[in-house]
Design an enzyme around this catalytic site. Structure first.
Site, PDB file in Angstrom:
ATOM      1  CE  LYS A  63      -3.784  -2.520   2.107  1.00 56.15           C
ATOM      2  NZ  LYS A  63      -4.481  -2.971   3.309  1.00 56.15           N
ATOM      3  CD  GLN A 107      -3.074  -4.404   6.571  1.00 56.15           C
ATOM      4  OE1 GLN A 107      -3.035  -3.392   5.874  1.00 56.15           O
ATOM      5  NE2 GLN A 107      -3.663  -5.506   6.171  1.00 56.15           N
ATOM      6  CG  ASP A 130      -9.242   0.156   4.826  1.00 57.73           C
ATOM      7  OD1 ASP A 130      -9.310  -0.164   3.628  1.00 57.73           O
ATOM      8  OD2 ASP A 130      -8.898  -0.645   5.714  1.00 57.73           O
TER       9      ASP A 130
END
Ligand code: NAP
Length: 292
Positions: A63, A107, A130
């Site tokens: 990412k 994450q 996200d």
């Protein structure tokens, strides 16, 4: 891109997520350069990683590499595996208040000793690029503007890139996680598909899969969906990623029946990251008051 005509006994056209994602990243890079030029603001994504799980380390690295390609700064915040929920919430609250950070990626999974929901909810909704907060989820459910959960958002973009209109189609989603199965079903419903969810308690899963005009596999079990169950001409989206670059669908056999199919890797994965970057740019533009 135009879908191949639907016929039986032909090999499906691949849905090239890498190529579609590349175009999204290029457009994002151009928008990023324009933001620097017009407002002196460089978009910044904060990546927060608890512990050193090898797969998570790799995902975060990918990412961050892609951020660099899109002209987005990434600020990495590595935390020890012993981090408590309170400490993680404090870090995310700090990043939420930091005006130089426009998007926040936690994450996950974060480890069983942490209250993951509490951590997600510490992310300011305007930086939730996200799409993991309850507010983002509700916006998705009501088809209101907001940040999409990235993998479902990427799947919808891929369908659009291949001119697949979900209207009136029978969509079957196998898997119902909060970040993937559930939201992708909601998005397909918002685009007028008739949606069926399958999960670990579903009975006669194979007969439901056989009815799918659009099948989304989001299970996390290698080749769980049998090629023989794919309806001829179906569009097959394999979101699964298992060890050894294997998806959730029996690829070769499914490709004999489907009209369109995503490869693993190179299908859904790159789209997920592209949407994350694009949403970071959306956030940076909004937070700097330059969005249209
Ligand atoms: P998850 O949270 O483990 O959810 C798996 C889902 O599959 C659950 O809803 C579960 O049902 C269902 N399931 C498990 N066994 C089943 C069975 N025998 N029959 C029917 N359904 C079954 O996984 P996830 O996070 O959604 O991820 C799913 C897959 O997508 C994984 O391979 C993951 O690596 C991949 N993924 C890829 C990306 C990407 O960017 N490409 C992003 C995220 C995830 P229950 O709810 O009943 O337990």
């Amino acid at each position: 891109m135009t879908a191949q005509p639907t016929t039986e006994n032909r090999t499906a056209q691949l849905m090239d997520g890498s190529a579609v994602a590349r175009r999204i990243v290029e457009r994002t890079a151009a928008r990023s350069a324009a933001l620097v030029e017009s407002a002196g603001v460089t978009p910044c994504l904060a990546t927060v990683l608890v512990g050193e799980d090898p797969a998570s380390v790799t995902y975060v690295k990918m990412k961050r590499n892609r951020c660099a390609k899109a002209g987005i700064l990434s600020r990495h915040v590595p935390l020890p595996a012993t981090t408590t929920t309170e400490e993680l919430v404090a870090t995310l609250t700090e990043l939420s208040a930091d005006p130089t950070v426009h998007g926040i990626l936690l994450q996950h999974p974060v480890g069983p000793h942490i209250d993951e929901r509490a951590a997600f909810e510490a992310i300011a909704p305007e930086k939730d690029v996200d799409g993991v907060t309850m507010r983002s989820f509700a916006a998705m459910g009501f088809a209101l503007p907001g940040f999409a959960s990235c993998t479902p958002g990427g799947i919808m973009r891929l369908l659009d890139a291949y001119d697949v209109d979900p209207t009136g189609k029978r969509a079957v989603v196998v898997g119902r996680s909060a970040i993937l199965g559930k939201p992708v079903g909601m998005m397909l419903l918002a685009r007028d598909a008739t949606v069926t969810y399958c999960h670990s308690r579903t009975r006669e899963l194979s007969s439901l899969v056989r009815e799918a005009d659009i099948l989304v596999a989001a299970v996390g079990r290698p080749e769980f969906i049998r090629g023989a169950d794919i309806k001829p001409g179906a569009v097959v989206i394999d979101a699964g990623y298992n060890e050894g670059n294997v998806g959730d669908v029996e690829f070769a056999a499914a490709a004999e029946r489907a009209s369109l199919i995503t490869p693993v890797p190179g299908g859904v994965g790159p789209m997920t990251i592209a949407v994350l970057l694009e949403q970071t740019l959306d956030a940076a533009e909004r937070l700097s008051g330059t969005s249209a």
